[in-house]
Every structure is written in C-alpha cells, then in structure tokens.
Design an enzyme around this catalytic site. Sequence first.
Site, mmCIF file in Angstrom:
data_model
loop_
_atom_site.group_PDB
_atom_site.id
_atom_site.type_symbol
_atom_site.label_atom_id
_atom_site.label_comp_id
_atom_site.label_asym_id
_atom_site.label_seq_id
_atom_site.Cartn_x
_atom_site.Cartn_y
_atom_site.Cartn_z
ATOM 1 N N LYS A 219 0.843 -1.195 0.000
ATOM 2 C CA LYS A 219 0.000 0.000 0.000
ATOM 3 C C LYS A 219 0.883 1.252 0.000
ATOM 4 O O LYS A 219 1.854 1.348 0.765
ATOM 5 C CB LYS A 219 -0.907 0.004 1.228
ATOM 6 N N GLU A 273 -2.085 0.254 -8.676
ATOM 7 C CA GLU A 273 -3.515 -0.023 -8.546
ATOM 8 C C GLU A 273 -4.261 1.220 -8.060
ATOM 9 O O GLU A 273 -3.793 1.920 -7.168
ATOM 10 C CB GLU A 273 -3.694 -1.181 -7.565
ATOM 11 N N GLU A 302 -11.877 -2.601 -8.325
ATOM 12 C CA GLU A 302 -12.573 -2.984 -7.088
ATOM 13 C C GLU A 302 -13.674 -1.993 -6.729
ATOM 14 O O GLU A 302 -14.617 -2.335 -6.021
ATOM 15 C CB GLU A 302 -11.599 -3.148 -5.931
ATOM 16 N N ASP A 325 -14.554 -7.503 -8.740
ATOM 17 C CA ASP A 325 -14.864 -7.675 -7.322
ATOM 18 C C ASP A 325 -16.186 -8.422 -7.225
ATOM 19 O O ASP A 325 -17.124 -8.139 -7.984
ATOM 20 C CB ASP A 325 -14.969 -6.310 -6.635
ATOM 21 N N HIS A 352 -9.788 -8.451 -7.296
ATOM 22 C CA HIS A 352 -9.664 -7.918 -5.944
ATOM 23 C C HIS A 352 -10.290 -8.924 -4.980
ATOM 24 O O HIS A 352 -11.315 -9.530 -5.276
ATOM 25 C CB HIS A 352 -10.398 -6.579 -5.849
#
Length: 437
Positions: A219, A273, A302, A325, A352
């Site tokens: 992240k 992403e 997602e 998703d 995702h």
Amino acid sequence: MSHRIVNLTVRDVRFPTSDEHHGSDAMHTDPDYSTAYVVLEADSGLKGFGITFTLGRGTDIVVCAVEALAKLVVGKSLQEIVGDFRGFYRLLTSDGQMRWLGPEKGVIHLATAAVLNAVWDLWARAEGKPLWKLLVDMDPKQIVSCIDFRYITDALTEEEALDILVKAKEGKQLREEQMLKQGYPAYTTSCAWLGYSDEKLRELCTEALKNGWTKFKVKVGADLEDDIRRCRLIRQMIGPENTLMIDANQRWDVAEAISWVTRLAEFKPLWIEEPTCPDDILGHAAIAKALAPHGIGVATGEQCHNRVMFKQLLQASALQFVQIDSCRVGSVNENLAVMLMAHKFQVPVCPHAGGVGLCELVQHLILYDYICISASLSSRMCEYVDHLHEHFTSPVVIGDAHYMPPTDPGYSCEMLESSVQLYQYPGGDVWKHKSKK
C-alpha cells in the site's frame, strides 16, 4: 423441486479490524471489515447465503437497501429465477423507482450483489455443486442467458460472448483437472498494510516467503518518502526475482499519480492499482500511457461501478489488469460480462479480494475464467488476504500460494452462526463490550 423463496433476512456484521490496522491504506485508514449478510430461505428447507463487503459505518444503509429489494425476491421460485436469470437481473436493477438510487452503482448495487450472491449460492446448493463447478458444467448458451448485455453491445455482443465460450471448450477438461491438482496462482496483500510498522512488515514478509509466496502488494500514497523507504524494504526482502505491486487506493490526481509512481519505478512494480478517482476513465488512460515506458501497468476495478465502466476502461486502454470484485458489481451475472469483455480486449483478469468473504467468493470466478473463458494463466493471479476466514463454514484453502478449488456445494459465503451473533452490529457481544470502553 422448485425451492420457492419464502423469506429473506439481512444482518449487519462488523469486525473491529481497525484495532490492529488490518486493511489500512492511504484513503481508508481505519477500516472495520464488515458485511451485509443475506440469508434466503426456501420452502424446501434449503438456504442460500450472500454477502456484500463494507468497511464499517454505512453497512446499516446497505442493509436497508437489501430490505427494499426483498419484495422482488421473496415469493419467487429458484426455477423461475434461473430460468430467466437475465430477466430477474433486470428486475432487480431496473425497478422503476429504486433504480433512481443507482442505477447499477453505489449502495443499491452493493445490495443487489448481496441478494444475487445468495441466489447463486442457493442454486449451487440445490445442484449439489460448488459454484465454480455449476458454472463450468453449464452450456455456453445458458451462461450467456444469465448476462444483461444492455449498454455493452458496442464492445461485446451476445453472439461474440457465445463464440468465446464455445471456442474455450477445447481443452476445458484438462484445465479443470489442472486446477483441481495445482490451484490458481495468488498474491498476498497481508504483509504491507499502510498502518503496519517496519518490524511487522519484516516479520510478515519473512513468514510469507517461507510459505512459498512470490507475489506481494504494498500500500502506498500517504507520503512519498515513506513509500520509497517501504518499497525499498520490501523489494530487498523479496529479491529481484519476485513480483511487487503497489496500490494507492485512489489517493492522487492524474499528474500527481504519474510523478509519484515514476519515483517508485526503481522498485520495478508490475502495476499501480487505483492511482486516481475510480470513475476517471480518461485519467486512468493518461496514467497508463505515461507509465508504459517504465513497464508499469495500471490495475483497477474494485470500485468500478458496473460493466459499462469496465467497457469504457477497456475501450480507452486505461488499464492493463482488470480487477473484478465479487460484491461491487451485480454478482456473478455482471462479472461474467466483465470477464468476457476482458478476454475480447486481451486484458488479464486479476481480481480484488480480501475483506470479509471476498476470497471465498472470488475463487469461484477465477476458476471459471481460466477453465471456460481465458484458457490462460499468463499475467493472471488473484489477491489473497489472510483475515477472517475462520468465520466461514467453508473457508478458502491456500496451498503453495495457490487457491485450491472448493468442493463444498454453494458459493462459500455461509458464515458460522456463532460468529454472526458475536459480531452483529450493534447488539453482538463484541460491540457491546467495545461500547462500554
């Protein structure tokens, strides 16, 4: 047996994952992984279970939306629904008054996914098969009949979809046997949530490497210098031969995304992403074009509202990895449309997952995509997050960093009733205890 649906219940179930920063990223700093949990009861005694994923506050709003949709489901037989699944999908998404709340996006679409996930679970249970096997055994014409092609025929017609599925029948049995033996390749996000300390990153990364993981997602997006340091730490730990991805969770403007990711290019990420607003199709296209010389692709999906947005992202060459998703769009029906479009545009599907039950759900979709649509594992992998699986009756099974095909009938999203009662919001014991602190 018709399996007429006689009741629908929905409960707000929340897990206090924010306590330990699980799931934390640049935009969602304190997520409590949660779900609107739907149970359909049939007159035969059979039940279908469905979920949609949320982050805590607001789950009650999704619950209200599910309750508003209930009247469109209760009273119908399973046979009636699956006999005209496209028509039933449109019934849920095209109600003359409720569609104003969407249409086919936001809270009302999350609720639609929860209801439809439960319907698919009920169908798979009625057939005595795990959902992926139900799909694999279906005739291509029957698969196509489940999809609403409205608004996407300029990118994929019903005839083109049928042709893709018919052509993929060659080698289908061998691919199914391969999946049963080897499983579907996965990557892990569990090591590098934004709120984790360096010590925890090292500990989790070391453990993951020992367990055979070769693909890692980090992240990013809160602080550039911190991102550089953390990416360097992870890259040093996993070595140059393993795969690194980065995820900004919609943090940047377009120019900022290009500049920021260019600074991180030295760590050789496969993709960035959600670099910007998930609705900004042309922004994603600009970022993809600018980062292509660095060998960095764009991944998103997602929080992509529906098949129409995926259509435009594909048409604009705005993404190099499609991230479906299981709960954001309209369940299996709409994800089938997206996977077929992705195949036509030759963009790999890398879903995702994580959250509450998303891994349990999405494993069925990736198996179907490989066995019956893409027939390829090139550049394909599915996200895995090691949280909360112990609350499900048929938890996901990972073997050597691969999703192993589930064998229990259904869509794998039935929760343990004891967990539901413990974590139901606000009356469950966990939340009663927390409210007293």
